[in-house]
Design an enzyme around this catalytic site. Sequence first.
Site, PDB file in Angstrom:
ATOM      1  N   SER A  15      18.219  14.110  58.301  1.00 43.68           N
ATOM      2  CA  SER A  15      17.556  14.695  59.348  1.00 43.68           C
ATOM      3  C   SER A  15      16.939  13.894  60.360  1.00 43.68           C
ATOM      4  O   SER A  15      16.349  14.325  61.432  1.00 43.68           O
ATOM      5  CB  SER A  15      16.630  15.575  58.686  1.00 43.68           C
ATOM      6  OG  SER A  15      17.127  16.862  58.401  1.00 43.68           O
TER       7      SER A  15
ATOM      8  N   LYS B 165      17.956  14.062  63.869  1.00 48.13           N
ATOM      9  CA  LYS B 165      17.360  14.769  64.585  1.00 48.13           C
ATOM     10  C   LYS B 165      16.585  14.375  65.961  1.00 48.13           C
ATOM     11  O   LYS B 165      16.630  15.173  67.065  1.00 48.13           O
ATOM     12  CB  LYS B 165      16.807  15.976  63.921  1.00 48.13           C
ATOM     13  CG  LYS B 165      17.364  16.823  62.932  1.00 48.13           C
ATOM     14  CD  LYS B 165      16.633  17.653  62.042  1.00 48.13           C
ATOM     15  CE  LYS B 165      17.402  18.813  61.293  1.00 48.13           C
ATOM     16  NZ  LYS B 165      18.228  18.594  59.941  1.00 48.13           N
TER      17      LYS B 165
ATOM     18  N   TYR C   7      26.502  19.345  63.923  1.00 52.46           N
ATOM     19  CA  TYR C   7      25.430  19.491  63.243  1.00 52.46           C
ATOM     20  C   TYR C   7      25.580  18.568  61.791  1.00 52.46           C
ATOM     21  O   TYR C   7      25.105  17.353  61.669  1.00 52.46           O
ATOM     22  CB  TYR C   7      24.882  20.547  62.849  1.00 52.46           C
ATOM     23  CG  TYR C   7      23.547  20.394  61.680  1.00 52.46           C
ATOM     24  CD1 TYR C   7      22.194  20.076  62.285  1.00 52.46           C
ATOM     25  CD2 TYR C   7      23.956  20.956  60.492  1.00 52.46           C
ATOM     26  CE1 TYR C   7      21.384  19.921  61.541  1.00 52.46           C
ATOM     27  CE2 TYR C   7      22.654  20.622  59.617  1.00 52.46           C
ATOM     28  CZ  TYR C   7      21.509  20.284  60.180  1.00 52.46           C
ATOM     29  OH  TYR C   7      20.207  20.291  59.280  1.00 52.46           O
TER      30      TYR C   7
ATOM     31  N   TYR D 183       8.764  18.259  57.725  1.00 50.85           N
ATOM     32  CA  TYR D 183       8.814  19.545  57.082  1.00 50.85           C
ATOM     33  C   TYR D 183       7.346  19.947  56.928  1.00 50.85           C
ATOM     34  O   TYR D 183       6.218  19.871  57.698  1.00 50.85           O
ATOM     35  CB  TYR D 183       9.730  19.735  56.167  1.00 50.85           C
ATOM     36  CG  TYR D 183      11.132  19.093  56.269  1.00 50.85           C
ATOM     37  CD1 TYR D 183      12.020  19.553  57.594  1.00 50.85           C
ATOM     38  CD2 TYR D 183      11.426  18.062  55.734  1.00 50.85           C
ATOM     39  CE1 TYR D 183      13.175  18.823  57.876  1.00 50.85           C
ATOM     40  CE2 TYR D 183      12.672  17.447  55.942  1.00 50.85           C
ATOM     41  CZ  TYR D 183      13.449  18.034  57.093  1.00 50.85           C
ATOM     42  OH  TYR D 183      14.639  17.375  57.528  1.00 50.85           O
TER      43      TYR D 183
ATOM     44  N   VAL E 122      16.738  13.754  53.907  1.00 49.78           N
ATOM     45  CA  VAL E 122      16.988  13.910  52.535  1.00 49.78           C
ATOM     46  C   VAL E 122      17.684  12.899  51.805  1.00 49.78           C
ATOM     47  O   VAL E 122      17.895  12.730  50.625  1.00 49.78           O
ATOM     48  CB  VAL E 122      17.721  15.292  52.193  1.00 49.78           C
ATOM     49  CG1 VAL E 122      16.478  16.285  52.116  1.00 49.78           C
ATOM     50  CG2 VAL E 122      18.654  15.660  52.524  1.00 49.78           C
TER      51      VAL E 122
HETATM   52  N1  GLU Z   1      21.963  18.053  55.849  1.00 48.42           N
HETATM   53  C1  GLU Z   1      20.712  18.539  55.411  1.00 48.42           C
HETATM   54  C2  GLU Z   1      20.527  19.798  55.819  1.00 48.42           C
HETATM   55  O1  GLU Z   1      21.125  20.358  56.714  1.00 48.42           O
HETATM   56  C3  GLU Z   1      19.607  17.883  56.152  1.00 48.42           C
HETATM   57  C4  GLU Z   1      18.401  17.914  55.509  1.00 48.42           C
HETATM   58  C5  GLU Z   1      17.474  16.898  55.861  1.00 48.42           C
HETATM   59  O2  GLU Z   1      17.802  15.580  55.899  1.00 48.42           O
HETATM   60  O3  GLU Z   1      16.448  17.362  55.657  1.00 48.42           O
HETATM   61  O4  GLU Z   1      20.498  20.519  54.899  1.00 48.42           O
END
Ligand code: GLU
Length: 311
Positions: free
Chosen positions: A64, A67, A193, A243, A261
């Site tokens: 993430s 992003k 994505y 988050y 993650v």
């Molecule tokens: N590939 C993970 C998902 O989209 C990314 C989540 C993350 O890094 O927080 O579920």
Amino acid sequence: MSSIAAIVAEIAEEMRGETERGAVASYIPPLACISPDKFGIAVVMVDGTVHAAGDAQEPFSIQSISKVFALTLALGAVGDQLWRRVGREPSGSAFNSIVQLESEQGIPRNPFINAGAIVLCDVLLGRSEPREAIGQMVRFVRTLAGDDEGSIRIDEAVALAEQDTGFRNMALANYMRAFGNIHAPVERVLGVYFHFCALAMTCCELAMAGRYLMNGGRVDGHSIITPSRARRINALMMSCGHYDNSGDFAFRVGLPGKSGVGGGILSIVPGVASIAVWSPGLNGSGNSQLGTLALERLVQRTGWSVFEPRA
Ligand code: GLU
């Protein structure tokens, strides 16, 4: 050795001895098999000096953290129009939560939750092919990191595993499409994505890639984005980058930061440093356990929290 170099080395040494390392993400095999013993840290100072320690040269899945780069590209593509389709408030929910989308008519709370990033991918896809949007991202990140040799790449095994298990992301994308907030076919948007999530970078590369955010949008004498956009991206990283743990990260670390993650965190000290940490064990909110602890100790020892009075 400068004092920052000493602090970075000291923190890496301390992290080696930590026993509470969190739990490695287990939703896909390529992440589940990473050793929780890993820890890396890289700090790029505003003068270009790099201080690194531990496993700072080992590529990991940035997940993430991508992003942040997707947001930068999407703002470049459509400017402030983006904010008609994505909000700017912390969600207080898990990264992959669908609950708010119903009451908020398919507009994700912010660009750093999965739903928000899926909208960014839709924007970047536009009318082009997924591979063009993916190629644009890889080139962008390589440029930001000064990676002339092209060592930053997408881990195809991770991208495939994301695709195979991404049922919640498919649900989010379809749900937003029902509200008219995803325009391209859902499979194409998610292809983009999942590939963004699968970018593999080292701490050194990631900290280098974050330099534009410490430098008011500029890197190596080139303007990547305007100073006001860099400031706003930092603000979103502070309020939404972890988050439903974003408040706690601000409380403990006090810097803009974005986690993934894979166990990485990119954190920015505006005007001072760009920092990447990586340790794959996660806390209960899906953020790197030791990465957060390392950043907490770094700001305690340097006074780098943005809430610290400046000398
Ligand atoms: N590939 C993970 C998902 O989209 C990314 C989540 C993350 O890094 O927080 O579920």
